[in-house]
Write an enzyme that holds these catalytic residues in place. Sequence first.
Site, PDB file in Angstrom:
ATOM      1  CE  LYS A  84      -3.773  -2.342   2.047  1.00 11.82           C
ATOM      2  NZ  LYS A  84      -4.513  -2.927   3.366  1.00 11.82           N
ATOM      3  CD  GLN A 134      -3.533  -4.570   6.518  1.00 15.58           C
ATOM      4  OE1 GLN A 134      -3.245  -3.532   5.774  1.00 15.58           O
ATOM      5  NE2 GLN A 134      -4.147  -5.614   6.043  1.00 15.58           N
ATOM      6  CG  ASP A 173      -9.457  -0.162   5.292  1.00 15.57           C
ATOM      7  OD1 ASP A 173      -9.269  -0.363   3.888  1.00 15.57           O
ATOM      8  OD2 ASP A 173      -8.652  -1.066   5.909  1.00 15.57           O
TER       9      ASP A 173
END
Length: 292
Positions: free
Chosen positions: A54, A98, A121
């Site tokens: 990422k 994450q 996200d």
Amino acid sequence: MAATIIDGKAIAKQIREEVAVEAAQRAAAGKPKAGLATVLVGDNPASMAYVSSKQKACAEAGIESFGHHLPATATQEEVESLVKSLNDDQRVNGILVQLPLPSHLDEERVLSAISLGKDVDGFHPINIGRLAQKGRDPLFVPCTPAGVIELLDRMGVKLEGCNAVVLGRSNIVGMPVALLLVRRNATVTICHSRSKDLPGICRAADVLIAAVGRTEMVRGDWIKPGAVVIDVGINEIKDPSHPKGKRLVGDVAFNEAKEVAGAITPVPGGVGPMTIALLLRNTLTAAKLLNP
Ligand code: NDP
């Protein structure tokens, strides 16, 4: 007739280029660079690899990234206080925690600590709640589910009125994909591990999304001729003939399915590359919310 193979790699590349062009235009106009903060807790090798890819993708798109790595022993307070400091950091437009977090941490509390406008996200409970409500719009949609819809859109698949079947009901993939399909006026059936007659249900699908994490569970004779099949599954299998001794396969038996489907995503090279592309796009969107 063999199915059209949906090239997720090429579509993702196109989206990443679109983001890079817009980021460069904003830089030329003197606007601050978009910034993504990544929060990694612990040393899970897969999570470390995802975070590093990422960050690399950010650099290629002209987006700044700020990596934060806490030990697996980090406390709830330490993780939340990092997230709160990132909420206050003007250079940071998006915060990506994450997942999965180590089991001693309360994931929902950590995700709830992210500012809504930085929730690139899309997992903040309010963004997910808005996704589930008619007439409400989330600021951000989770990247893999958004990537699934983007693939369908860019392939020109008509969703309104179609019968869509989603295999899997996880918070990360199955449920948000199903909600997105409902928002696009598809008639959606959601299946899970207790569903009966999966082959029969799948055979009625014009659009079939497989997100179960079961190697090649969906067979060719589960698929309605001409259906569009999106395979989200990523499963590692042993393969002595492969240089690494293993390879990735999806939830769909690709070689069988491609003989029946109208269009199908391969694994790898289908949905996988879309996730990062949509994360970059969400981060740019977050920067535009702050500095239009
Ligand atoms: P989860 O394990 O969280 O969820 C799996 C879902 O599939 C559950 O709803 C489960 O049902 C259902 N399921 C499991 N076995 C069966 C079965 N035999 N029959 C019917 N339903 C079943 O997985 P995720 O949603 O996180 O991920 C799904 C797949 O997608 C994985 O292979 C993962 O690696 C991949 N993935 C890919 C991404 C990408 O491309 N970027 C991103 C995220 C995930 P129940 O709810 O009843 O347990």
